[in-house]
Design a protein around this motif. Structure first.
Motif, PDB file in Angstrom:
ATOM      1  N   THR A   1      47.282  44.434  49.481  1.00 34.33           N
ATOM      2  CA  THR A   1      46.660  43.924  48.236  1.00 34.33           C
ATOM      3  C   THR A   1      45.478  45.037  47.837  1.00 34.33           C
ATOM      4  OG1 THR A   1      45.032  42.595  49.716  1.00 34.33           O
ATOM      5  CG2 THR A   1      47.095  41.551  48.875  1.00 34.33           C
ATOM      6  N   ARG A   2      45.397  45.022  46.442  1.00 32.15           N
ATOM      7  CA  ARG A   2      44.562  45.928  45.961  1.00 32.15           C
ATOM      8  C   ARG A   2      43.781  44.900  44.715  1.00 32.15           C
ATOM      9  NH1 ARG A   2      46.181  51.831  44.502  1.00 32.15           N
ATOM     10  NH2 ARG A   2      43.940  52.003  43.899  1.00 32.15           N
ATOM     11  N   PRO A   3      42.825  44.227  45.186  1.00 34.56           N
ATOM     12  CA  PRO A   3      42.058  43.482  44.098  1.00 34.56           C
ATOM     13  C   PRO A   3      41.241  44.460  43.049  1.00 34.56           C
ATOM     14  CG  PRO A   3      41.581  42.906  46.243  1.00 34.56           C
ATOM     15  CD  PRO A   3      42.228  43.782  46.449  1.00 34.56           C
ATOM     16  N   ARG A   4      41.637  43.797  41.886  1.00 35.82           N
ATOM     17  CA  ARG A   4      41.080  44.531  40.570  1.00 35.82           C
ATOM     18  C   ARG A   4      40.167  43.488  39.844  1.00 35.82           C
ATOM     19  NH1 ARG A   4      43.284  42.727  36.098  1.00 35.82           N
ATOM     20  NH2 ARG A   4      45.429  42.084  36.273  1.00 35.82           N
ATOM     21  N   ALA A   5      39.236  44.099  39.046  1.00 39.80           N
ATOM     22  CA  ALA A   5      38.297  43.403  38.351  1.00 39.80           C
ATOM     23  C   ALA A   5      39.147  42.773  37.211  1.00 39.80           C
ATOM     24  CB  ALA A   5      37.250  44.235  37.943  1.00 39.80           C
ATOM     25  N   ALA A   6      39.092  41.405  37.263  1.00 43.42           N
ATOM     26  CA  ALA A   6      39.699  40.805  35.834  1.00 43.42           C
ATOM     27  C   ALA A   6      38.508  40.061  35.116  1.00 43.42           C
ATOM     28  CB  ALA A   6      40.551  39.682  36.245  1.00 43.42           C
ATOM     29  N   ALA A   7      38.476  40.746  34.024  1.00 39.92           N
ATOM     30  CA  ALA A   7      37.561  40.148  32.802  1.00 39.92           C
ATOM     31  C   ALA A   7      38.201  39.197  32.040  1.00 39.92           C
ATOM     32  CB  ALA A   7      37.044  41.304  31.929  1.00 39.92           C
ATOM     33  N   HIS A   8      37.815  37.870  32.445  1.00 39.90           N
ATOM     34  CA  HIS A   8      38.179  36.578  31.898  1.00 39.90           C
ATOM     35  C   HIS A   8      36.644  35.951  31.541  1.00 39.90           C
ATOM     36  CE1 HIS A   8      42.042  37.285  33.910  1.00 39.90           C
ATOM     37  NE2 HIS A   8      42.395  37.122  32.887  1.00 39.90           N
ATOM     38  N   THR A   9      36.978  34.734  31.554  1.00 42.04           N
ATOM     39  CA  THR A   9      35.482  34.063  31.293  1.00 42.04           C
ATOM     40  C   THR A   9      34.303  34.480  32.272  1.00 42.04           C
ATOM     41  OG1 THR A   9      36.721  31.923  30.444  1.00 42.04           O
ATOM     42  CG2 THR A   9      34.620  31.798  31.107  1.00 42.04           C
ATOM     43  N   THR A  10      34.614  34.692  33.425  1.00 42.78           N
ATOM     44  CA  THR A  10      33.832  35.440  34.171  1.00 42.78           C
ATOM     45  C   THR A  10      34.591  36.774  34.829  1.00 42.78           C
ATOM     46  OG1 THR A  10      34.582  34.360  36.454  1.00 42.78           O
ATOM     47  CG2 THR A  10      32.934  33.063  35.103  1.00 42.78           C
ATOM     48  N   LEU A  11      33.719  37.651  35.222  1.00 40.69           N
ATOM     49  CA  LEU A  11      34.238  38.703  36.016  1.00 40.69           C
ATOM     50  C   LEU A  11      34.431  38.430  37.401  1.00 40.69           C
ATOM     51  CD1 LEU A  11      34.889  42.087  35.559  1.00 40.69           C
ATOM     52  CD2 LEU A  11      32.526  42.219  36.404  1.00 40.69           C
ATOM     53  N   HIS A  12      35.849  38.594  37.655  1.00 36.31           N
ATOM     54  CA  HIS A  12      36.279  38.236  38.969  1.00 36.31           C
ATOM     55  C   HIS A  12      37.242  39.156  39.641  1.00 36.31           C
ATOM     56  CE1 HIS A  12      40.287  36.375  38.059  1.00 36.31           C
ATOM     57  NE2 HIS A  12      39.540  36.506  36.825  1.00 36.31           N
ATOM     58  N   PRO A  13      37.120  39.063  40.969  1.00 30.02           N
ATOM     59  CA  PRO A  13      38.451  39.864  41.667  1.00 30.02           C
ATOM     60  C   PRO A  13      39.843  39.153  41.531  1.00 30.02           C
ATOM     61  CG  PRO A  13      37.156  38.766  43.119  1.00 30.02           C
ATOM     62  CD  PRO A  13      36.487  38.431  41.972  1.00 30.02           C
ATOM     63  N   HIS A  14      40.878  39.848  41.035  1.00 31.54           N
ATOM     64  CA  HIS A  14      42.164  39.236  40.669  1.00 31.54           C
ATOM     65  C   HIS A  14      42.778  39.193  42.088  1.00 31.54           C
ATOM     66  CE1 HIS A  14      46.097  38.423  38.892  1.00 31.54           C
ATOM     67  NE2 HIS A  14      46.322  39.364  39.471  1.00 31.54           N
ATOM     68  N   ARG A  15      43.201  37.936  42.342  1.00 31.83           N
ATOM     69  CA  ARG A  15      44.171  38.003  43.654  1.00 31.83           C
ATOM     70  C   ARG A  15      43.445  38.288  44.947  1.00 31.83           C
ATOM     71  NH1 ARG A  15      48.805  35.789  45.210  1.00 31.83           N
ATOM     72  NH2 ARG A  15      49.880  36.900  46.860  1.00 31.83           N
ATOM     73  N   LEU A  16      42.260  37.908  45.288  1.00 29.49           N
ATOM     74  CA  LEU A  16      41.575  38.201  46.266  1.00 29.49           C
ATOM     75  C   LEU A  16      42.026  37.420  47.709  1.00 29.49           C
ATOM     76  CD1 LEU A  16      39.411  40.035  47.629  1.00 29.49           C
ATOM     77  CD2 LEU A  16      37.774  38.442  47.130  1.00 29.49           C
ATOM     78  N   LEU A  17      42.953  37.851  48.610  1.00 28.97           N
ATOM     79  CA  LEU A  17      43.471  37.284  49.818  1.00 28.97           C
ATOM     80  C   LEU A  17      42.937  38.030  51.215  1.00 28.97           C
ATOM     81  CD1 LEU A  17      47.199  36.730  49.122  1.00 28.97           C
ATOM     82  CD2 LEU A  17      45.434  34.929  49.030  1.00 28.97           C
ATOM     83  N   MET A  18      42.249  37.482  51.860  1.00 30.84           N
ATOM     84  CA  MET A  18      41.430  37.984  53.005  1.00 30.84           C
ATOM     85  C   MET A  18      41.813  37.538  54.336  1.00 30.84           C
ATOM     86  SD  MET A  18      37.688  39.203  51.358  1.00 30.84           S
ATOM     87  CE  MET A  18      37.621  40.449  52.472  1.00 30.84           C
ATOM     88  N   ILE A  19      41.844  38.219  55.383  1.00 36.32           N
ATOM     89  CA  ILE A  19      42.043  37.773  56.744  1.00 36.32           C
ATOM     90  C   ILE A  19      40.971  37.503  57.463  1.00 36.32           C
ATOM     91  CG2 ILE A  19      43.432  38.186  58.850  1.00 36.32           C
ATOM     92  CD1 ILE A  19      45.324  38.029  56.307  1.00 36.32           C
ATOM     93  N   PRO A  20      40.746  36.235  58.063  1.00 39.00           N
ATOM     94  CA  PRO A  20      39.400  36.108  58.931  1.00 39.00           C
ATOM     95  C   PRO A  20      39.529  36.458  60.255  1.00 39.00           C
ATOM     96  CG  PRO A  20      40.575  33.878  58.318  1.00 39.00           C
ATOM     97  CD  PRO A  20      41.215  35.188  57.555  1.00 39.00           C
ATOM     98  N   GLN A  21      38.681  36.895  61.089  1.00 34.91           N
ATOM     99  CA  GLN A  21      38.702  37.265  62.505  1.00 34.91           C
ATOM    100  C   GLN A  21      37.273  36.622  63.207  1.00 34.91           C
ATOM    101  OE1 GLN A  21      41.321  37.619  64.095  1.00 34.91           O
ATOM    102  NE2 GLN A  21      42.769  38.234  62.778  1.00 34.91           N
ATOM    103  N   PRO A  22      37.216  35.995  64.074  1.00 35.81           N
ATOM    104  CA  PRO A  22      35.862  35.423  64.557  1.00 35.81           C
ATOM    105  C   PRO A  22      35.101  36.737  65.091  1.00 35.81           C
ATOM    106  CG  PRO A  22      37.880  34.622  65.688  1.00 35.81           C
ATOM    107  CD  PRO A  22      38.132  35.575  64.846  1.00 35.81           C
ATOM    108  N   ARG A  23      33.837  36.566  64.864  1.00 36.13           N
ATOM    109  CA  ARG A  23      32.661  37.471  65.062  1.00 36.13           C
ATOM    110  C   ARG A  23      32.892  37.531  66.797  1.00 36.13           C
ATOM    111  NH1 ARG A  23      31.513  41.100  61.212  1.00 36.13           N
ATOM    112  NH2 ARG A  23      30.931  40.021  59.298  1.00 36.13           N
TER     113      ARG A  23
END
Length: 432
Positions: A410-432
């Motif tokens: 995945t390579r999120p890009r800036a999407a300029a709609h009503t708000t400026l948001h990252p397009h399709r931001l999927l992230m993998i969580p790992q415990p600290r």
């Protein structure tokens, strides 16, 4: 801007580098948006004139279609007197003492969000942030609701907020029937159960002190009268959606930025591990506390500099005005972009570089318009204090619990709609 035919068809692909190249060096330039001539302003001093010094000569513009589906009876009313009335009504529920009272709620929601994630399972960050910010806004502005009702309202507010976040501002996509139909349906789906809550509050013998109760008890400004029950419901939808979409967009960028900048992540975690300073912990925003802002606040300030959620704004002249060397007749649309102002090389050294430590020596000043994450002047964001604290609490809970990485491929890009948001931001969580 000025949009080419391709840009008009696909505003979500608006290229900021092209905007900077075309508009750089021109304090005011004529552009065309959807066939309408407008003036694009890039000089912070002139933007300040629009928002502060000469604000009475500028009104709302419909050039950029941001919130047409939402209420315009209260805080978004074009009439300044009516706007001031509802701003004063909202202020006691959003000032520092109220924010302090709501901080435990923010922390509870943040912990619940962190607890809902599973190691190694991808998280749609923007959906998660819409739910978290929506839950906080609902409880803070409406008061507590029963479990089933709360869950339903949270789910539907998150769905409405996502439709608002991704709503195009101009071009064919903004006028397309399918996105508009989805937005109207999401609006109805949320407003229906919310209206039942409003009715329950009207019939309740137990008074509450939340913003919804203040709206219901309000007798209205001197001119115009009180809001009707329907208008109160619409105003509540507007406030809740606005509070959700901006926080969700900023938090998405914040978590993405932590993943992209390991050294900044290390510094944020170190800062969060320090004992809380009461002065700054309850009002985590620029200008509060003693000395320079702590690293976590500098980190958030820099995220907001590079990724302001309200990235573009339009106003319309109400009378003939003089703006710089230009005389603009009444009815002229004026556009400016906080995204461009925040990256102005005359005001920020190496403006595209993520550098939280620039805020050790650079301080945002209300008297200029070089840093406008929440706007400024009489129509600046009434919930700014609330938002800074909410961002701080959410970031602390999520960053201390989980290390997030981008989903491979995945390579999120800036999407300029009503708000400026990252397009399709999927992230993998790992415990600290």
């Amino acid at each position: 801007m000025p949009p080419t035919p391709r840009d008009a068809d696909r505003p979500q692909d608006l290229r900021f580098s092209r905007m900077e190249r075309l508009l750089g060096g021109h304090p005011i330039r004529t552009v065309t948006v959807d066939g309408t001539s407008a003036r694009f302003v890039t000089d912070p001093a002139l933007v300040r004139r629009i928002l502060v010094t000469d604000a009475r000569h500028y009104g709302k513009s419909e050039l950029l279609q941001k919130a047409r589906i939402l209420s315009k009876s209260g805080l978004l009313a074009p009439d300044d007197a009516r706007h001031r009335h509802y701003r004063r009504l909202a202020h006691p529920h959003l000032r520092t003492t109220a924010v302090t009272a709501h901080t435990p709620l923010m922390a509870d929601v943040a912990r619940a969000t962190a607890a809902s994630w599973r190691p190694g399972q991808p998280v749609d960050i923007q959906a998660a942030m819409c739910r978290a910010a929506g839950r906080i806004a609902l409880t803070a502005l409406l008061g507590p609701t029963t479990g089933a009702t709360s869950d339903q309202l949270t789910d539907r507010l998150a769905a409405l907020s996502w439709e608002m976040i991704t709503k195009p501002l101009y071009g064919r996509a903004a006028r397309a029937r399918r996105p508009a139909a989805r937005l109207r349906q999401a609006f109805t789906d949320f407003r229906t159960p919310l209206a039942r809550c409003v009715t329950d509050r009207l019939n309740s013998p137990h008074p509450t002190t939340h913003y919804l109760a203040a709206l219901l008890a309000d007798t209205g400004p001197a001119a115009g009268g009180a809001l009707s029950g329907e208008q109160v419901c619409d105003e509540a939808v507007m406030m809740l959606t606005a509070a959700t979409v901006t926080t969700a967009s900023v938090m998405s960028w914040a978590l993405y930025t932590l993943a992209r900048h390991p050294l900044a992540e290390e510094k944020v975690l170190k800062d969060l591990a320090q004992p809380a300073d009461t002065d700054t912990d309850t009002a985590a925003r620029p200008g509060h506390g003693h000395g320079p802002p702590g690293y976590t606040l500098r980190f958030l300030m820099e995220v907001l500099r590079l990724h302001p959620p309200v990235w573009i704004t339009s106003r319309r002249t109400l009378t003939h005005v003089t703006l710089g060397e230009h005389t603009l007749p009444a009815g002229t649309d004026v556009v400016f972009s906080s995204y461009l102002l925040h990256r102005h090389p005359a005001h920020y050294r190496d403006p595209h570089r993520f550098d939280p430590d620039r805020w050790l020596t650079t301080r945002p000043r209300p008297q200029d318009a070089t840093y406008l994450p929440f706007g400024t002047g009489s129509r600046g964001c009434v919930g700014e204090t609330f938002a800074w604290q909410e961002l701080h609490v959410l970031l602390a809970a999520l960053a201390q619990e989980w290390r997030l990485t981008l989903q491979p491929g995945t390579r999120p890009r800036a999407a300029a709609h009503t708000t400026l948001h990252p397009h399709r931001l999927l992230m993998i969580p790992q415990p600290r």
